[in-house]
Write a protein that holds these residues in place. Structure first.
Motif, PDB file in Angstrom:
ATOM      1  N   LEU A   1     -26.140  62.075 -20.678  1.00  0.00           N
ATOM      2  CA  LEU A   1     -26.095  60.625 -20.514  1.00  0.00           C
ATOM      3  C   LEU A   1     -27.531  60.157 -20.324  1.00  0.00           C
ATOM      4  N   HIS A   2     -27.993  59.279 -21.219  1.00  0.00           N
ATOM      5  CA  HIS A   2     -29.409  58.922 -21.151  1.00  0.00           C
ATOM      6  C   HIS A   2     -29.645  57.486 -21.593  1.00  0.00           C
ATOM      7  N   CYS A   3     -30.794  56.958 -21.179  1.00  0.00           N
ATOM      8  CA  CYS A   3     -31.360  55.734 -21.742  1.00  0.00           C
ATOM      9  C   CYS A   3     -32.814  56.041 -22.080  1.00  0.00           C
ATOM     10  N   ALA A   4     -33.638  55.035 -22.281  1.00  0.00           N
ATOM     11  CA  ALA A   4     -35.009  55.279 -22.716  1.00  0.00           C
ATOM     12  C   ALA A   4     -35.815  56.032 -21.661  1.00  0.00           C
ATOM     13  N   ALA A   5     -35.798  55.530 -20.413  1.00  0.00           N
ATOM     14  CA  ALA A   5     -36.578  56.155 -19.351  1.00  0.00           C
ATOM     15  C   ALA A   5     -35.738  56.914 -18.344  1.00  0.00           C
ATOM     16  N   GLY A   6     -34.416  56.633 -18.318  1.00  0.00           N
ATOM     17  CA  GLY A   6     -33.542  57.291 -17.355  1.00  0.00           C
ATOM     18  C   GLY A   6     -33.605  56.690 -15.978  1.00  0.00           C
ATOM     19  N   GLN A   7     -34.107  55.462 -15.858  1.00  0.00           N
ATOM     20  CA  GLN A   7     -34.358  54.886 -14.543  1.00  0.00           C
ATOM     21  C   GLN A   7     -33.435  53.731 -14.169  1.00  0.00           C
ATOM     22  N   SER A   8     -32.728  53.132 -15.124  1.00  0.00           N
ATOM     23  CA  SER A   8     -31.927  51.944 -14.820  1.00  0.00           C
ATOM     24  C   SER A   8     -30.529  52.038 -15.420  1.00  0.00           C
ATOM     25  N   ARG A   9     -30.444  52.050 -16.742  1.00  0.00           N
ATOM     26  CA  ARG A   9     -29.134  52.110 -17.386  1.00  0.00           C
ATOM     27  C   ARG A   9     -28.412  53.415 -17.080  1.00  0.00           C
ATOM     28  N   THR A  10     -29.161  54.511 -17.104  1.00  0.00           N
ATOM     29  CA  THR A  10     -28.523  55.808 -16.846  1.00  0.00           C
ATOM     30  C   THR A  10     -27.896  55.870 -15.454  1.00  0.00           C
ATOM     31  N   PRO A  11     -28.610  55.537 -14.388  1.00  0.00           N
ATOM     32  CA  PRO A  11     -27.954  55.578 -13.075  1.00  0.00           C
ATOM     33  C   PRO A  11     -26.834  54.547 -12.922  1.00  0.00           C
ATOM     34  N   ALA A  12     -26.938  53.406 -13.617  1.00  0.00           N
ATOM     35  CA  ALA A  12     -25.861  52.414 -13.513  1.00  0.00           C
ATOM     36  C   ALA A  12     -24.561  52.983 -14.073  1.00  0.00           C
ATOM     37  N   VAL A  13     -24.618  53.568 -15.251  1.00  0.00           N
ATOM     38  CA  VAL A  13     -23.403  54.138 -15.849  1.00  0.00           C
ATOM     39  C   VAL A  13     -22.974  55.381 -15.076  1.00  0.00           C
ATOM     40  N   ALA A  14     -23.931  56.161 -14.603  1.00  0.00           N
ATOM     41  CA  ALA A  14     -23.584  57.336 -13.796  1.00  0.00           C
ATOM     42  C   ALA A  14     -22.855  56.934 -12.527  1.00  0.00           C
ATOM     43  N   ALA A  15     -23.256  55.808 -11.922  1.00  0.00           N
ATOM     44  CA  ALA A  15     -22.561  55.327 -10.726  1.00  0.00           C
ATOM     45  C   ALA A  15     -21.139  54.905 -11.055  1.00  0.00           C
ATOM     46  N   ARG A  16     -20.957  54.239 -12.190  1.00  0.00           N
ATOM     47  CA  ARG A  16     -19.600  53.869 -12.596  1.00  0.00           C
ATOM     48  C   ARG A  16     -18.769  55.117 -12.849  1.00  0.00           C
ATOM     49  N   TYR A  17     -19.363  56.135 -13.430  1.00  0.00           N
ATOM     50  CA  TYR A  17     -18.661  57.402 -13.637  1.00  0.00           C
ATOM     51  C   TYR A  17     -18.227  57.997 -12.296  1.00  0.00           C
ATOM     52  N   THR A  18     -19.092  57.896 -11.285  1.00  0.00           N
ATOM     53  CA  THR A  18     -18.736  58.389  -9.955  1.00  0.00           C
ATOM     54  C   THR A  18     -17.496  57.694  -9.424  1.00  0.00           C
ATOM     55  N   THR A  19     -17.459  56.355  -9.527  1.00  0.00           N
ATOM     56  CA  THR A  19     -16.304  55.624  -8.994  1.00  0.00           C
ATOM     57  C   THR A  19     -15.031  55.969  -9.760  1.00  0.00           C
ATOM     58  N   LEU A  20     -15.145  56.198 -11.073  1.00  0.00           N
ATOM     59  CA  LEU A  20     -13.957  56.546 -11.859  1.00  0.00           C
ATOM     60  C   LEU A  20     -13.410  57.912 -11.498  1.00  0.00           C
ATOM     61  N   THR A  21     -14.283  58.837 -11.193  1.00  0.00           N
ATOM     62  CA  THR A  21     -13.849  60.227 -11.002  1.00  0.00           C
ATOM     63  C   THR A  21     -13.628  60.610  -9.547  1.00  0.00           C
ATOM     64  N   THR A  22     -14.240  59.872  -8.626  1.00  0.00           N
ATOM     65  CA  THR A  22     -14.110  60.260  -7.213  1.00  0.00           C
ATOM     66  C   THR A  22     -13.522  59.163  -6.345  1.00  0.00           C
TER      67      THR A  22
END
Length: 489
Positions: free
Chosen positions: A435-456
């Motif tokens: 899971l990536h974006c250009a720098a990995g600093q904004s979009r990536t953690p935003a979607v990763a956080a949503r993934y956390t809420t979906l799975t946990t």
């Protein structure tokens, strides 16, 4: 003409959503209306038979036009029309999975020709067919007309001329040309303003003697349910069926916490178009072009984007490339996108971190090496080049249209949610997902956080704080809009 980022998203959606509607309708072509409770699925089959997600002649012929319009050519010129006509013949020889009866006869009449003058000969063959049969107002030119609209976003009169010229290559009846003009006018206005008002606006571009009749036909479609417009091989009925499906489908309320997004109108209206029955892939392709112009590529469900494909070896990214290049007059933007081999890299270090709750999800950026990550699937949250991550199978590379700039996304809640759910789906299939974006600093953690809420089930605020701790040393900079989006989902 110059487009802002949201208009570019809408332009990108035109061919993509048309192909999505086409592929959704393929399994049900020339079948009766779907039974109550039966939900259309992109399962393939149909007259091809087609693979799941494979589009048919509707989009294949649109690509023939888009290959020319994406160069910035004036589609009214004899050279451009010759190239389009030549592409139609190449398609007939190499990739036509199905050809409408009228188009088949016209193309067969000129199949021995090549080079300059082929468009004039094709147009003459279409006129001759009309003289002999009196019937040349099929839906075959309307189904492919969408690229013409993108080529003339700032020139409505030129748009009308080009739409009619391209239509007349195979469909001599002026009703077919009228329908193309109306639909192109609708697509133009939807891309520019995000409204459906352009279809009726297009009445002013028609010959005066036919405006009232077309206004009546549009009013009929707005009053009657989509199923009333079958059979729909006639161009007027096909346009009415598509317009009725769009106008009779309610736009959902925007309520992210309940999984309701206004842009789901696109999927629901395409479902309504397929439910009509008869020429399902064509009606849905016609509707899809206008719906994609209104809602954008960001509204096309990622599971559809993942599998949509067709002749000549086009996938979602290729359809977006053709559409955006057409809208930009054949010119690429910053960094050569779309169409560059590799997207420009930001001056940041490679990122390769496991998701805090799932080691099978790797958080990265454009510098991340797929082999080092051990990934077999990639979900991209930024622009990527044609060769980026090309060691991953096509069907396992998915891109979401998400811009890391507040106010630059038409439906950020839907996209963040879709991206996280796509990661989840790929994980269920057994993939290690980058899971990536250009720098990995904004979009990536935003979607990763949503993934956390979906799975946990962890609250969004806690999920974001956890990722801030993980990525803080890598320049955590989630923009305020994306942070709010995650908290509202």
């Amino acid at each position: 003409m110059p487009l802002d980022v949201i208009q570019s998203d809408r332009a990108a959606g035109v061919l993509l959503a048309a192909a999505g509607g086409d592929a959704l309708g393929v399994p049900y072509e020339f079948q009766p209306p779907l039974a109550d409770g039966e939900q259309p699925e992109m399962r393939g089959g149909g007259l091809g038979p087609y693979a799941p997600g494979e589009y048919s002649d509707d989009t294949q012929m649109a690509v023939c036009i888009a290959e020319v319009s994406a160069t910035g050519a004036d589609l009214r010129s004899s050279d451009a029309l010759d190239r389009i006509a030549g592409n139609f013949l190449r398609w007939r020889r190499e990739g036509a999975s199905d050809i409408g009866a009228q188009t088949r006869q016209v193309l067969a009449a000129v199949s021995h020709l090549t080079g300059a003058g082929i468009a004039a000969a094709m147009r003459d063959a279409a006129a001759d067919l009309h003289r002999r049969t009196g019937r040349s107002a099929g839906n075959g030119s309307l189904m492919r007309t969408a690229p013409v609209a993108l080529a003339y976003l700032g020139q409505p009169e030129a748009l009308a001329e080009a739409a009619r010229a391209v239509s007349e290559l195979t469909h001599h009846d002026p009703l077919a040309g009228d329908a193309c003009v109306l639909w192109c006018a609708g697509i133009r206005r939807a891309v520019l303003d995000g409204t459906f008002g352009g279809v009726r606006e297009g009445l002013d571009l028609l010959p005066a003697q036919r405006r009232d009749q077309w206004a009546s036909w549009l009013a009929e479609a707005e009053c009657e349910p989509p199923v009333q417009f079958r059979p729909n091989g006639f161009v007027v009925a096909a346009l009415q069926a598509a317009w009725s499906a769009i106008t009779h489908t309610d736009v959902p309320d925007h309520n992210p916490a309940r999984g309701s997004f206004a842009c789901q109108h696109l999927e629901r209206a395409l479902t309504a178009a397929v439910r009509v029955g008869d020429d399902t892939d064509t009606v849905a392709a016609i509707a899809g072009a206008l719906l994609g112009a209104r809602w954008g590529s960001s509204a096309v469900p990622l599971p559809w984007q993942r599998i949509v494909h067709g002749w000549p070896n086009q996938r979602a990214a290729d359809l977006i490339r053709l559409a955006v290049l057409t809208a930009q007059g054949g010119q690429t933007g910053q960094g050569g996108w779309p169409g560059c081999a590799r997207a420009p890299r930001q001056p940041v270090a490679p990122l390769l971190l496991a998701h805090p709750h799932d080691p099978g999800v790797i958080l990265g950026n454009l510098h991340t090496d797929v082999a080092a990550a051990g990934a077999s699937a990639v979900v991209s949250l930024c622009r990527v080049g044609c060769d980026d991550f090309d060691d991953v199978a096509d069907g396992n590379r998915v891109s979401a249209w998400l811009v890391d700039q507040p106010g630059a996304n038409a439906q950020p809640h839907f996209v963040v949610d879709q991206a996280a759910r796509m990661v989840l789906e790929l994980r269920k299939e057994g993939h290690v997902v980058l899971l990536h974006c250009a720098a990995g600093q904004s979009r990536t953690p935003a979607v990763a956080a949503r993934y956390t809420t979906l799975t946990t089930g962890l609250p969004a605020g806690s999920a974001l704080a956890e990722l801030r701790g993980l990525l803080g040393a890598h320049g955590w900079t989630v923009n305020p809009e994306l942070r709010q989006v995650v908290e509202q989902l």
